[in-house]
Write an enzyme that holds these catalytic residues in place. Structure first.
Site, PDB file in Angstrom:
ATOM      1  N   CYS A 179       0.838  -1.198   0.000  1.00  0.00           N
ATOM      2  CA  CYS A 179       0.000   0.000   0.000  1.00  0.00           C
ATOM      3  C   CYS A 179       0.881   1.260   0.000  1.00  0.00           C
ATOM      4  CB  CYS A 179      -0.992  -0.039   1.149  1.00  0.00           C
ATOM      5  SG  CYS A 179      -2.374   1.125   0.956  1.00  0.00           S
TER       6      CYS A 179
ATOM      7  N   HIS B 279      -3.520  -5.513   0.801  1.00  0.00           N
ATOM      8  CA  HIS B 279      -2.898  -5.794   2.099  1.00  0.00           C
ATOM      9  C   HIS B 279      -2.897  -7.287   2.430  1.00  0.00           C
ATOM     10  CE1 HIS B 279      -2.508  -1.695   3.875  1.00  0.00           C
ATOM     11  NE2 HIS B 279      -3.490  -1.402   3.040  1.00  0.00           N
TER      12      HIS B 279
ATOM     13  N   GLU C 119      -1.186  -8.624   4.844  1.00  0.00           N
ATOM     14  CA  GLU C 119      -1.113  -8.745   6.307  1.00  0.00           C
ATOM     15  C   GLU C 119      -2.479  -8.609   6.957  1.00  0.00           C
ATOM     16  OE1 GLU C 119      -1.065  -4.288   5.871  1.00  0.00           O
ATOM     17  OE2 GLU C 119      -0.525  -6.063   4.677  1.00  0.00           O
TER      18      GLU C 119
END
Length: 230
Positions: A85, A202, A204
């Site tokens: 990002c 993302h 994560e």
């Protein structure tokens, strides 16, 4: 192994990254950008957020932090480097990868789950997938539209340096499946070495079954294997 998660003023996904990497067995620590990289660094993650409030352009100011000289040197030596990002924006702005991320075609902040097609599974990041796999990851960005000139895009595609494309649930890239207007639906690319990667979604935030699913977990596990190889 020590992975440095670089925190800039305005980073806000560094703790998310720390938690997710810890869950896949990576010894990571958050490093303030003014302190430089640890001497024993075996991996680097540039996390999401809004470094310096996205002034000038998203990632432009963070890319000029002295620590990015260390990150570029590490990447050139084959140390795994992942930008997510805002970290992807910083990575492009600092020359780790080709292209740039700019304002979404909608001119609005986009926060949603998207489908991605795995374009190249022969990399440290995507070895846990098969080429053509369709995964779902969240996005949260206002400047996620990937732009690059046509010649460089052709080179990226010819050299299998496109990691992911936005697609529909059946794996077909389309205008409707493209949340930000990225050129050729590109969502993630490799640097000169396949140990450097940036992507706008993302992983994560999709690494724990109870929080956002686990489609991003294989990418982080690939990071763990690459770091362990160092």
């Amino acid at each position: 192994m020590t992975v440095a998660i670089v925190r800039f003023g305005g980073s806000n996904c560094d703790r998310d990254a720390l938690r997710a990497l810890d869950d896949v067995g990576v010894d990571a620590e958050i490093v303030w950008h003014e302190d430089g990289l640890p001497e024993d660094v075996t991996g680097v993650m540039l996390p999401g957020g809004f470094s310096y409030g996205d002034y000038l352009r998203a990632g432009a100011m963070a890319a000029r932090s002295p620590i990015m000289n260390d990150v570029r040197d590490a990447a050139a030596d084959g140390v795994p480097v992942l930008g997510v990002c805002n970290g992807a924006q910083v990575g492009c702005e600092s020359g780790l990868t080709d292209g740039a991320f700019t304002t979404n075609e909608s001119a609005r902040f986009q926060c949603e789950h998207v489908h991605l097609r795995v374009e190249n599974a022969d990399t440290p990041w995507t070895a846990g997938y098969e080429a053509g796999d369709v995964i779902s990851l969240p996005i949260a960005h206002g400047e996620g539209r990937y732009e690059v000139d046509d010649d460089r895009l052709t080179q990226l595609e010819t050299n299998d340096r496109v990691l992911f494309r936005y697609c529909d649930e059946d794996g077909e890239p389309s205008v409707d499946a493209n949340p930000n207007g990225s050129k050729h639906n590109v969502a993630g690319v490799l640097g000169e070495r396949d140990t450097t990667a940036v992507l706008m979604p993302h992983p994560e935030r999709a690494a724990l079954a109870d929080v956002g699913g686990t489609d991003g977990r294989p990418l982080l596990e690939g990071f763990a294997r690459a770091v362990d190889a160092e």
